[in-house]
Design a protein around this motif. Structure first.
Motif, PDB file in Angstrom:
ATOM      1  N   THR A  84      -8.767  -8.624  12.365  1.00 37.05           N
ATOM      2  CA  THR A  84      -9.518  -7.851  13.344  1.00 37.05           C
ATOM      3  C   THR A  84      -9.665  -8.638  14.640  1.00 37.05           C
ATOM      4  OG1 THR A  84     -11.681  -8.702  12.664  1.00 37.05           O
ATOM      5  CG2 THR A  84     -10.854  -6.738  11.516  1.00 37.05           C
ATOM      6  N   PRO A  99      -6.891  -0.800  12.363  1.00 38.26           N
ATOM      7  CA  PRO A  99      -7.628  -2.055  12.168  1.00 38.26           C
ATOM      8  C   PRO A  99      -6.706  -3.175  11.715  1.00 38.26           C
ATOM      9  CG  PRO A  99      -8.725  -0.217  11.063  1.00 38.26           C
ATOM     10  CD  PRO A  99      -7.388   0.283  11.494  1.00 38.26           C
ATOM     11  N   LYS A 157      -8.754  -0.690   6.449  1.00 38.25           N
ATOM     12  CA  LYS A 157      -9.420  -1.959   6.754  1.00 38.25           C
ATOM     13  C   LYS A 157     -10.034  -2.571   5.493  1.00 38.25           C
ATOM     14  CE  LYS A 157     -13.241  -3.960   9.409  1.00 38.25           C
ATOM     15  NZ  LYS A 157     -13.962  -4.487   8.245  1.00 38.25           N
TER      16      LYS A 157
END
Length: 264
Positions: A100, A152, A257
């Motif tokens: 991230t 993500p 994610k």
């Protein structure tokens, strides 16, 4: 493609992966090569192998960290000092990480920006102006299918690759009337080491059609570059995936994610 006089191509990230495959195929066309990379030993070995195979052509190996703020000017100066006229510029050097943005260090963020944006822009400016003055030349910039995919974990990669695509499409219009072709390639998965995939899985991916081989991708990308096409996306599945991923709801993106990032 010109054929009367041997052309010279500058390829960044030339010591491995797609960059090395660009060098191999360009050399097979009789084109001289300035190979640029930050992998010193691999670069020297790649240059020596091509020079041995094509003894009547010229090959330069220039070791350079292209993420350095002055890298583009230093590469341009190297060409001036060695009398190298660049007819083809291939901006291929790149990095990738699956993390991230918040968890990425500032140094790593700057690395993405400097390598994918600053140096690509300045190399195109330097060598593109030379090509414009001569009235001929080719530029091929490597973007990625991910430039349409805000997912993500690949935010910096996708965002900087999106910059390359928009920049290249604009540059193509600005240089079109000057006889300079600008092509941006936006590949899907390619069987290289960029994403850290083991070699056996790379081979499997090519066999089942999930990945393209570097040889096939480069062959088609060069064909489009020499035909002055503005953009190349390899494969129908990849073009379909761009549309599919773009309409994914946020909850699906967050599942990705949690499954792929949170467990690292």
């Amino acid at each position: 493609m010109q054929s009367d006089v041997a052309m010279t191509a500058l390829v960044t990230g030339a010591s491995s992966g797609i960059g090395l495959e660009f060098c191999r195929q360009l050399a097979a066309m009789g084109i001289n090569l300035l190979m640029v990379s930050n992998q010193m030993q691999e670069l020297a070995s790649a240059r020596d192998a091509l020079a041995a195979k094509y003894p009547n052509q010229r090959f330069w190996a220039h070791y350079k960290d292209l993420a350095h703020p002055d890298a583009a000017d230093e590469v341009y100066a190297y060409c001036e000092q060695n009398g190298i006229v660049v007819d083809i510029l291939i901006n291929n050097a790149g990095i990738f990480s699956f993390k991230t943005i918040a968890d990425t260090t500032p140094d790593r963020l700057n690395l993405f920006i400097d390598l994918h944006m600053r140096t690509v822009t300045l190399l195109c400016h330097r060598f593109g102006n030379d090509m414009k003055r001569r009235g001929t030349g080719y530029i091929l910039n490597m973007s990625s299918m991910s430039c349409w995919m805000p997912m993500p974990g690949i935010g910096m990669y996708a965002a900087t690759k999106a910059y390359i695509r928009v920049f290249s499409r604009t540059l193509a219009l600005e240089l079109k009337e000057s006889g300079v072709g600008v092509t941006v390639a936006c590949p899907g998965g390619i069987a290289t080491d960029l994403f850290g995939l083991p070699r056996n899985l790379q081979r499997l991916g090519v066999r089942v059609g999930a990945l393209a081989s570097p040889e096939r991708f480069v062959r088609n990308a060069l064909k489009r570059m020499f035909n002055r096409k503005k953009q190349y996306i390899n494969g129908f599945i990849n073009r379909l995936a761009i549309v599919t991923v773009s309409i994914l709801p946020d909850r699906i993106r967050l599942i990705v994610k949690h499954k792929m990032l949170d467990k690292q």
